[in-house]
Scaffold this active site. Structure first.
Site, mmCIF file in Angstrom:
data_model
loop_
_atom_site.group_PDB
_atom_site.id
_atom_site.type_symbol
_atom_site.label_atom_id
_atom_site.label_comp_id
_atom_site.label_asym_id
_atom_site.label_seq_id
_atom_site.Cartn_x
_atom_site.Cartn_y
_atom_site.Cartn_z
ATOM 1 N N GLU A 124 18.471 34.015 34.215
ATOM 2 C CA GLU A 124 18.134 32.938 33.442
ATOM 3 C C GLU A 124 19.190 32.160 33.235
ATOM 4 O O GLU A 124 19.010 30.577 33.521
ATOM 5 C CB GLU A 124 17.302 33.396 32.033
ATOM 6 N N THR A 159 17.046 32.533 26.084
ATOM 7 C CA THR A 159 15.805 32.704 25.464
ATOM 8 C C THR A 159 15.673 34.020 24.724
ATOM 9 O O THR A 159 15.162 34.161 23.669
ATOM 10 C CB THR A 159 14.709 32.548 26.151
ATOM 11 N N CYS A 189 13.544 32.240 22.115
ATOM 12 C CA CYS A 189 11.942 31.964 22.228
ATOM 13 C C CYS A 189 11.420 32.720 21.123
ATOM 14 O O CYS A 189 11.772 33.750 20.413
ATOM 15 C CB CYS A 189 11.427 32.498 23.544
HETATM 16 S S1 SF4 Z 1 8.187 33.997 26.312
HETATM 17 FE FE1 SF4 Z 1 10.488 34.176 25.873
HETATM 18 S S2 SF4 Z 1 10.851 36.441 26.731
HETATM 19 FE FE2 SF4 Z 1 8.825 35.745 27.705
HETATM 20 S S3 SF4 Z 1 9.349 34.988 29.388
HETATM 21 FE FE3 SF4 Z 1 9.037 33.274 28.056
HETATM 22 S S4 SF4 Z 1 11.207 32.991 27.552
HETATM 23 FE FE4 SF4 Z 1 11.126 34.857 28.302
#
Ligand code: SF4
Length: 281
Positions: A124, A159, A189
């Protein structure tokens, strides 16, 4: 023995949508995924069984017409390169990862030096910085010297980073470089925060925690670290066969948590095995 699941655990919507797309019959029939779609052995096996090919990077030979970018995202230049090679590119980048790419673009446009707090080698992070000429990745406090000489930095996070750790790094940056102008955008996230908060709460109530997820899953390791910081005995397992009855002797309350790449059916199997162990006690 009481068994409690964390109130948020397992597969997030970003991973779920990417897996659904990869397994859809019209795409999976002639598909190569560039990079691991999810850091989970059971899901990787399902994809193999469906005939989906996987390569570690675009440098590997790709023989299929369809190519998929994973939920972790990729630089725009990689998508263009694959398209120029004649592949149909399916972009399964999670919208919350795209949000980080957009945030970084905005920071660069506004003249901030882009800084990513995250694991340097994580796909990422490589996707976020892949098209940038000048950037800094801070993986831990030992990297702070990389900011020497900077005047204005715009900071985002991977994230799945622990927000508490990111804030500690920001604090240390501010103390070491008091004249530095810092713009911070919290890009951890919500599904990651929910899982971290849930394990934080549950680890205060249980005697033992079971953390379910791939051994190569970064966010699963972070959940394990939360338990260790709380000094709760925690065991990391990928499947129910790895549960050892001896771990639960004298245990009254066990908690279950799982990373964002862990399928819910694997969590169900773990739960069922814990019920069985409890009955045999
Ligand atoms: S919700 Fe968060 S952990 Fe899941 S794929 Fe998206 S960025 Fe990655």
């Amino acid at each position: 023995m009481r068994i409690t699941r964390a109130r948020a655990l397992g597969t997030c919507f970003g991973v779920r949508d990417a897996i659904d797309a990869a397994l859809s019959p019209e795409i999976s029939i002639d598909l190569t995924i560039v990079g691991q779609l999810v850091h989970n052995p059971q899901t990787v096996q399902r994809l193999h069984d469906a005939g989906v090919k996987m390569v570690n990077s675009s440098d590997d030979e790709i023989t299929t017409r369809n190519v998929m970018i994973t939920a972790h995202g990729a630089p725009a230049s990689l998508k263009k390169q694959l398209s120029d090679q004649g592949h149909i590119v399916y972009d399964a980048t999670c919208p919350l990862v795209l949000r980080v790419h957009q945030a970084v673009r905005r920071l660069v446009t506004e003249g901030w030096h882009p800084v990513v707090i995250g694991q340097r080698e994580h796909v990422e992070v490589k996707g976020i910085v892949g098209d940038l000429v000048d950037f800094t990745v801070i993986s831990d406090l030992d990297d702070l010297h990389l900011l020497e000489g900077r005047e204005r930095i715009g900071v985002v996070c991977q994230t799945t980073y622990r927000i508490r750790q990111a804030k500690e790094i920001l604090l240390q940056i501010g103390q070491r470089f008091p004249d530095l102008d810092i713009e911070f955008i919290d890009t951890v996230c919500k599904p990651t925060k929910d899982r971290q908060n849930a394990v934080d709460e549950l680890s205060e109530q249980v005697d033992v925690m079971i953390v379910v997820g791939g051994t190569n899953s970064s966010n699963t390791h972070k959940l394990l670290n939360v338990c260790r910081e709380k000094e709760v005995p925690a065991y990391h397992v990928e499947n129910d066969e790895q549960l050892e009855p001896g771990w639960f002797v004298g245990v009254e309350h066990v908690g279950i948590t799982a990373g964002t790449s862990t399928p819910h059916d694997v969590i169900d199997q773990i739960h069922a095995k814990l019920v069985e162990i409890s009955r045999q006690q």
